[in-house]
Design a protein around this motif. Structure first.
Motif, PDB file in Angstrom:
ATOM      1  N   ILE A   1      27.590  67.365  73.191  1.00 27.85           N
ATOM      2  CA  ILE A   1      26.781  66.150  73.272  1.00 27.85           C
ATOM      3  C   ILE A   1      27.135  65.301  72.063  1.00 27.85           C
ATOM      4  CG2 ILE A   1      24.450  65.180  73.353  1.00 27.85           C
ATOM      5  CD1 ILE A   1      23.501  67.896  74.471  1.00 27.85           C
ATOM      6  N   ARG A   2      27.686  64.108  72.289  1.00 27.18           N
ATOM      7  CA  ARG A   2      28.163  63.299  71.179  1.00 27.18           C
ATOM      8  C   ARG A   2      28.005  61.809  71.492  1.00 27.18           C
ATOM      9  NH1 ARG A   2      34.155  65.463  72.552  1.00 27.18           N
ATOM     10  NH2 ARG A   2      34.653  64.057  74.283  1.00 27.18           N
ATOM     11  N   ASN A   3      27.915  61.026  70.420  1.00 26.45           N
ATOM     12  CA  ASN A   3      27.882  59.549  70.515  1.00 26.45           C
ATOM     13  C   ASN A   3      26.728  59.045  71.372  1.00 26.45           C
ATOM     14  OD1 ASN A   3      30.392  59.545  69.094  1.00 26.45           O
ATOM     15  ND2 ASN A   3      31.456  59.902  71.027  1.00 26.45           N
ATOM     16  N   CYS A   4      25.612  59.742  71.318  1.00 21.98           N
ATOM     17  CA  CYS A   4      24.444  59.381  72.136  1.00 21.98           C
ATOM     18  C   CYS A   4      23.278  58.962  71.252  1.00 21.98           C
ATOM     19  CB  CYS A   4      24.024  60.558  73.021  1.00 21.98           C
ATOM     20  SG  CYS A   4      25.230  61.044  74.271  1.00 21.98           S
ATOM     21  N   LEU A   5      22.325  58.284  71.865  1.00 26.63           N
ATOM     22  CA  LEU A   5      21.077  57.889  71.215  1.00 26.63           C
ATOM     23  C   LEU A   5      19.920  58.529  71.967  1.00 26.63           C
ATOM     24  CD1 LEU A   5      19.356  56.043  69.291  1.00 26.63           C
ATOM     25  CD2 LEU A   5      19.545  54.267  71.050  1.00 26.63           C
ATOM     26  N   PHE A   6      19.032  59.184  71.217  1.00 24.18           N
ATOM     27  CA  PHE A   6      17.822  59.777  71.784  1.00 24.18           C
ATOM     28  C   PHE A   6      16.637  59.089  71.111  1.00 24.18           C
ATOM     29  CE2 PHE A   6      21.218  62.822  72.157  1.00 24.18           C
ATOM     30  CZ  PHE A   6      21.077  63.329  73.431  1.00 24.18           C
ATOM     31  N   LEU A   7      15.993  58.179  71.838  1.00 27.29           N
ATOM     32  CA  LEU A   7      15.062  57.239  71.232  1.00 27.29           C
ATOM     33  C   LEU A   7      13.707  57.253  71.930  1.00 27.29           C
ATOM     34  CD1 LEU A   7      14.745  54.854  69.189  1.00 27.29           C
ATOM     35  CD2 LEU A   7      15.570  53.344  71.003  1.00 27.29           C
ATOM     36  N   ASN A   8      12.658  57.302  71.126  1.00 27.38           N
ATOM     37  CA  ASN A   8      11.279  57.133  71.595  1.00 27.38           C
ATOM     38  C   ASN A   8      10.875  58.156  72.657  1.00 27.38           C
ATOM     39  OD1 ASN A   8      10.753  54.772  69.976  1.00 27.38           O
ATOM     40  ND2 ASN A   8      11.963  53.580  71.438  1.00 27.38           N
ATOM     41  N   GLY A   9      11.360  59.386  72.540  1.00 27.32           N
ATOM     42  CA  GLY A   9      10.964  60.428  73.484  1.00 27.32           C
ATOM     43  C   GLY A   9       9.545  60.905  73.215  1.00 27.32           C
TER      44      GLY A   9
ATOM     45  N   ALA B   1      22.422  53.516  52.789  1.00 23.48           N
ATOM     46  CA  ALA B   1      22.193  54.036  54.145  1.00 23.48           C
ATOM     47  C   ALA B   1      20.791  53.708  54.627  1.00 23.48           C
ATOM     48  CB  ALA B   1      22.421  55.544  54.186  1.00 23.48           C
ATOM     49  N   LEU B   2      19.846  53.655  53.719  1.00 26.90           N
ATOM     50  CA  LEU B   2      18.461  53.377  54.109  1.00 26.90           C
ATOM     51  C   LEU B   2      18.278  51.927  54.548  1.00 26.90           C
ATOM     52  CD1 LEU B   2      16.578  55.392  51.345  1.00 26.90           C
ATOM     53  CD2 LEU B   2      16.955  56.046  53.732  1.00 26.90           C
ATOM     54  N   ASP B   3      19.203  51.041  54.143  1.00 32.63           N
ATOM     55  CA  ASP B   3      19.113  49.635  54.546  1.00 32.63           C
ATOM     56  C   ASP B   3      19.338  49.461  56.045  1.00 32.63           C
ATOM     57  OD1 ASP B   3      18.696  48.991  51.893  1.00 32.63           O
ATOM     58  OD2 ASP B   3      20.798  48.504  51.513  1.00 32.63           O
ATOM     59  N   ALA B   4      19.988  50.445  56.683  1.00 33.13           N
ATOM     60  CA  ALA B   4      20.249  50.342  58.119  1.00 33.13           C
ATOM     61  C   ALA B   4      18.988  50.568  58.950  1.00 33.13           C
ATOM     62  CB  ALA B   4      21.322  51.358  58.522  1.00 33.13           C
ATOM     63  N   PHE B   5      17.964  51.149  58.352  1.00 35.46           N
ATOM     64  CA  PHE B   5      16.716  51.398  59.078  1.00 35.46           C
ATOM     65  C   PHE B   5      15.877  50.126  59.149  1.00 35.46           C
ATOM     66  CE2 PHE B   5      17.935  55.653  57.920  1.00 35.46           C
ATOM     67  CZ  PHE B   5      17.461  56.448  58.946  1.00 35.46           C
ATOM     68  N   ASP B   6      15.033  50.065  60.145  1.00 30.08           N
ATOM     69  CA  ASP B   6      14.019  49.014  60.229  1.00 30.08           C
ATOM     70  C   ASP B   6      13.127  49.146  58.998  1.00 30.08           C
ATOM     71  OD1 ASP B   6      11.603  47.611  60.715  1.00 30.08           O
ATOM     72  OD2 ASP B   6      11.850  47.793  62.873  1.00 30.08           O
ATOM     73  N   GLN B   7      13.193  48.177  58.107  1.00 30.33           N
ATOM     74  CA  GLN B   7      12.501  48.284  56.822  1.00 30.33           C
ATOM     75  C   GLN B   7      10.987  48.310  56.982  1.00 30.33           C
ATOM     76  OE1 GLN B   7      14.278  48.814  53.704  1.00 30.33           O
ATOM     77  NE2 GLN B   7      15.565  49.369  55.458  1.00 30.33           N
TER      78      GLN B   7
ATOM     79  N   LYS C   1      17.922  47.903  66.888  1.00 32.46           N
ATOM     80  CA  LYS C   1      17.903  48.345  65.485  1.00 32.46           C
ATOM     81  C   LYS C   1      18.322  49.808  65.367  1.00 32.46           C
ATOM     82  CE  LYS C   1      14.411  45.022  63.949  1.00 32.46           C
ATOM     83  NZ  LYS C   1      13.034  44.832  63.398  1.00 32.46           N
ATOM     84  N   ALA C   2      18.013  50.602  66.375  1.00 33.14           N
ATOM     85  CA  ALA C   2      18.416  52.008  66.359  1.00 33.14           C
ATOM     86  C   ALA C   2      19.938  52.148  66.369  1.00 33.14           C
ATOM     87  CB  ALA C   2      17.801  52.742  67.546  1.00 33.14           C
ATOM     88  N   LEU C   3      20.627  51.287  67.092  1.00 36.93           N
ATOM     89  CA  LEU C   3      22.079  51.360  67.170  1.00 36.93           C
ATOM     90  C   LEU C   3      22.740  51.101  65.817  1.00 36.93           C
ATOM     91  CD1 LEU C   3      22.817  49.522  70.555  1.00 36.93           C
ATOM     92  CD2 LEU C   3      22.665  51.979  70.138  1.00 36.93           C
ATOM     93  N   LYS C   4      22.055  50.405  64.906  1.00 40.11           N
ATOM     94  CA  LYS C   4      22.621  50.107  63.590  1.00 40.11           C
ATOM     95  C   LYS C   4      22.755  51.356  62.720  1.00 40.11           C
ATOM     96  CE  LYS C   4      20.867  45.350  63.497  1.00 40.11           C
ATOM     97  NZ  LYS C   4      19.995  44.366  62.791  1.00 40.11           N
ATOM     98  N   LEU C   5      22.150  52.460  63.143  1.00 41.68           N
ATOM     99  CA  LEU C   5      22.206  53.672  62.332  1.00 41.68           C
ATOM    100  C   LEU C   5      23.513  54.429  62.495  1.00 41.68           C
ATOM    101  CD1 LEU C   5      18.536  54.943  62.730  1.00 41.68           C
ATOM    102  CD2 LEU C   5      19.567  53.746  60.805  1.00 41.68           C
ATOM    103  N   PHE C   6      24.292  54.094  63.524  1.00 46.33           N
ATOM    104  CA  PHE C   6      25.617  54.689  63.626  1.00 46.33           C
ATOM    105  C   PHE C   6      26.488  54.136  62.495  1.00 46.33           C
ATOM    106  CE2 PHE C   6      24.096  55.347  67.944  1.00 46.33           C
ATOM    107  CZ  PHE C   6      24.606  56.604  68.263  1.00 46.33           C
ATOM    108  N   GLY C   7      26.999  55.031  61.659  1.00 44.23           N
ATOM    109  CA  GLY C   7      27.846  54.608  60.552  1.00 44.23           C
ATOM    110  C   GLY C   7      27.094  54.172  59.319  1.00 44.23           C
ATOM    111  N   ALA C   8      25.815  54.528  59.215  1.00 44.67           N
ATOM    112  CA  ALA C   8      25.017  54.094  58.065  1.00 44.67           C
ATOM    113  C   ALA C   8      25.508  54.716  56.766  1.00 44.67           C
ATOM    114  CB  ALA C   8      23.542  54.435  58.291  1.00 44.67           C
ATOM    115  N   LYS C   9      26.005  55.959  56.822  1.00 44.71           N
ATOM    116  CA  LYS C   9      26.496  56.628  55.601  1.00 44.71           C
ATOM    117  C   LYS C   9      27.788  57.368  55.926  1.00 44.71           C
ATOM    118  CE  LYS C   9      25.118  59.567  51.723  1.00 44.71           C
ATOM    119  NZ  LYS C   9      25.428  58.510  50.718  1.00 44.71           N
TER     120      LYS C   9
ATOM    121  N   GLY D   1      25.517  62.040  58.809  1.00 41.57           N
ATOM    122  CA  GLY D   1      24.817  61.398  59.888  1.00 41.57           C
ATOM    123  C   GLY D   1      25.786  60.889  60.947  1.00 41.57           C
ATOM    124  N   ALA D   2      25.254  60.141  61.900  1.00 40.48           N
ATOM    125  CA  ALA D   2      26.085  59.611  62.986  1.00 40.48           C
ATOM    126  C   ALA D   2      27.073  58.593  62.455  1.00 40.48           C
ATOM    127  CB  ALA D   2      25.195  58.984  64.058  1.00 40.48           C
TER     128      ALA D   2
END
Length: 400
Positions: free
Chosen positions: A152-160, A325-331, A385-393, A397-398
């Protein structure tokens, strides 16, 4: 997604272009019953692939409530074989973005009423509601074990609202990497072992970003894990970012005892080279004296774990509060989580009420009510905004 049934031979590759796929009759889930590859992120002409540009998503709405309640949004079935001694195939799920945030029940995004658990107008919703009225199901779920390898790779699991990934491995290698898990309830990732001897399965969980895993309810007394080690399966957890998990980033609280203690003794679970920030606990272990769990900071993990059950526990570090890396999160979201608090809590119990006098006379338990209000809980996280976390660090991480 009938194309899955049309290309159902083991080893088939199903390429999926951008769009929102809700399955047969738009029920809100797709079912996978063969060892195939689902490869999302293609453009409409299938000449270019970029999962972050050509978004392949499963994003049900209010219309799917009740039609998908017993299914995972990706529902894996009929891949088990209790007699299997070796993997029977490989299932690959690559580049699919799952979001339950448009289907869930939330309180209104009104910060003026403390009942709604909405920190500010910058939030899309108030807090996630429990059951009723919530219809709970997993984002990815295996109905029964999987007698094969899984990637399982390159996926987003959001708001489950009930696990990001919950699956059982009968035998084989489970590799879960380069994914973002965000604002999921219960546990973001949990892989159980289906082999009674505990030797047939291994999980390699690496380079994932796991953030804001929420407890079972707003009382915040159980669950809320980023990754769970489970019995009868070995696991390596490394190069992940664990941010703001509501109960513990990593849990190793499930143990076999009694006649099965010899199986438990063979289990190896490694935790190394991860970054942690703002988790209620970085690693949670059973208490040596009974009662509450033992919560461990990441810098103490190597000194606190048993070298036999966790041979590798080095280089687990706190992420600096000024790390980019924390800047990529919804502040607004991360700051509200850092300030999460119980706004009010009240109990009402009258031993002499008519109802409780009747309960006493008939041998039933007396009853009371309790109300707890919190500043936030499971609020919906924005998809874009969740997609912005790919490549944050880089390196953790992703990645992109």
């Amino acid at each position: 997604m009938d194309i899955i049934k049309e290309n159902n031979e083991n080893g088939a590759v199903v390429r999926i272009s951008e769009g929102n796929y809700l399955g047969k009759a738009n029920a809100g889930y797709i079912e996978v019953s063969n060892f195939i590859t689902l490869e999302g992120g293609w453009n409409e002409s299938f000449t270019e692939r970029d999962p972050l540009k050509y978004i392949t998503r499963i994003e049900p709405t209010e219309e799917q409530r009740g039609t998908n309640g017993s299914k995972g949004m990706i529902h894996i079935s009929n891949l088990d074989d209790v007699m299997a001694k070796a993997p029977k195939g490989t299932l690959i799920i690559d580049g699919i973005m799952l979001n339950m945030g448009l289907e869930n029940f939330y309180m209104p995004n009104d910060p003026t009423d403390e009942r709604f658990g909405c920190p500010s107008k910058a939030f899309e919703t108030g807090l996630m509601q429990g059951i009723p009225p919530q219809v709970e199901h997993k984002l990815l779920w295996s109905q029964g074990g999987i007698a094969g390898n899984v990637i399982i790779r390159n996926c987003l699991f959001l708001n489950g609202n009930n696990y990001g990934i919950l699956m059982t491995s009968r035998c084989g290698e489970v590799e879960i990497y380069n994914n973002v898990f965000l604002s999921n309830r219960y546990s973001s990732c949990c892989v159980l072992g289906g082999d009674k001897n505990g030797e047939a399965s291994h999980v390699n969980f690496h380079h994932n970003t796991v953030a804001f895993s929420w407890c079972r309810d707003k009382y915040m007394e159980d669950m809320g894990y980023g990754f769970e080690y489970r019995t009868c399966v070995n696991a390596d957890v490394h190069h992940n970012l664990f941010i703001g998990n509501n109960y513990a980033a990593v849990s190793r609280t499930h143990l076999l005892s009694g006649p099965d203690a010899k199986i438990e003794a063979k289990r190896v679970t490694n935790l190394y080279d991860n970054y942690f920030f703002l988790n209620a606990a970085d690693l949670q272990l059973p208490s040596s004296g009974g009662g509450k769990w033992t919560n461990i900071k990441c810098t103490d993990i190597e000194d606190m774990v048993d070298e036999k059950t966790m041979p590798r526990a080095e280089n687990n570090k706190f992420l600096d509060a000024n790390d980019p890396a924390l800047d990529a999160f919804d502040q607004d979201y991360i700051k509200a989580f850092a300030d999460l608090k119980i706004i009010s809590s009240s109990q009402s119990f009258d031993r002499n009420s008519a109802g409780n006098r009747f309960n006493q006379a008939t041998g039933q338990n007396m009853q009371g009510t309790e109300t707890r209000r919190v500043s936030m809980y499971g609020n919906r996280y924005n998809f874009d905004k969740a997609l912005k976390l790919f490549g944050a660090k880089a390196g953790y991480g992703a990645q992109k």
